[in-house]
Design an enzyme around this catalytic site. Structure first.
Site, short mmCIF file in Angstrom:
data_model
loop_
_atom_site.label_atom_id
_atom_site.label_comp_id
_atom_site.label_asym_id
_atom_site.label_seq_id
_atom_site.Cartn_x
_atom_site.Cartn_y
_atom_site.Cartn_z
N ASP A 85 2.46 -8.47 2.12
CA ASP A 85 3.87 -8.76 2.44
C ASP A 85 4.17 -8.29 3.86
OD1 ASP A 85 4.11 -9.39 -0.24
OD2 ASP A 85 4.96 -7.43 -0.77
N1 URA Z 1 1.45 -5.76 -3.74
C1 URA Z 1 2.66 -5.96 -3.19
O1 URA Z 1 3.68 -5.84 -3.85
N2 URA Z 1 2.71 -6.30 -1.90
C2 URA Z 1 1.61 -6.43 -1.12
O2 URA Z 1 1.73 -6.73 0.07
C3 URA Z 1 0.37 -6.21 -1.71
C4 URA Z 1 0.32 -5.86 -3.03
#
Ligand code: URA
Length: 237
Positions: free
Chosen positions: A105
């Site tokens: 993310d």
């Molecule tokens: N889990 C999440 O919630 N976000 C990420 O970027 C990776 C794993």
């Protein structure tokens, strides 16, 4: 045989000749522990060449494999209509059409692999391979032992139950719980959704290990080339 350093670096596929020259000029290349200057020659088979701290990586076949420490605020997409920074901006000088292995993310930081080896990307992304990923999590409030057991044992999210996970190093301080969680699946926003499901939203998330590759002391925004051993191990996962 000795060759000019910029030629060796370019031939290894680590950068263009011009980029290699600017690394040498900036004192970022060493040969057997000595900082090189522009014009220096070396023998890549007999001497230890380090480029920005990474060993000279002769290409494995025709592919390139890089571990990046993604900073918060950087996107893992190829293009962003809002013009936010992209992970590919961090590896601009590396030739080849790199793609990310999975995504993080925008607000997640840490270890992400980039490569131009499409076959490996496909294999690692396949659920059958279950590559393990470890995250350092800071979540709001104090997470109870019962909720830790729920995170570990599996809980139901809107896209189905989660597989068992491992939680380590749980500690509480300053109104937050810190923990490490290791997953073998990689669903969209999975860690955030799991913590939300137990009522403790994530306030900071860092992937500290991808497969057997810890982010270690790689500085945020920097990358390193994988070693030949690491590439072989990745392909054998
Ligand atoms: N889990 C999440 O919630 N976000 C990420 O970027 C990776 C794993």
């Amino acid at each position: 045989m000795k060759e000019r350093l910029q030629k060796i670096i370019a031939a290894a596929g680590m950068a263009s000749r011009r980029q290699a020259e600017s690394w040498i000029s900036a004192g970022e290349v060493t040969v057997d522990g000595v900082v090189a200057v522009l014009g220096d020659k070396a023998d890549p088979l007999r001497q230890r060449i380090l480029i920005r701290g990474s060993p000279l990586q002769l290409r494995s076949g025709s592919h390139c494999y890089i571990l990046v420490n993604k900073p918060v605020g950087v996107m893992c997409t190829r293009f962003d209509p809002q013009g936010r920074p992209l992970i590919f901006d961090l590896v601009k000088e590396v030739p080849g059409r790199l793609v990310t292995v999975g995504r993080l993310d925008m607000t997640t930081e840490g270890a992400i692999l980039l490569t131009d080896d499409g076959e490996l990307v496909h294999r690692l992304a396949h659920p059958r391979f279950q590559v393990k990923k470890t995250y350092l999590v800071r979540a709001r409030g104090k997470i109870s032992p019962a909720d830790i057991r729920r995170l570990e044992g599996g809980l139901v999210l809107e896209d189905g139950p989660t597989a068992p996970a491992q939680v380590d190093h749980v500690r509480f301080g300053g109104g937050h719980t810190w923990l490490e969680i290791t997953l073998h699946e990689g669903r969209n926003r999975q860690v955030r959704r799991m913590l939300e499901a137990v009522g403790h939203p994530v306030s900071r998330l860092k992937r500290i290990c991808y497969a057997f590759l810890p982010i270690g002391d790689l500085p945020s925004g920097h990358y390193r080339f994988l070693t030949a051993k690491e590439i072989a191990r990745l392909k054998n996962l």
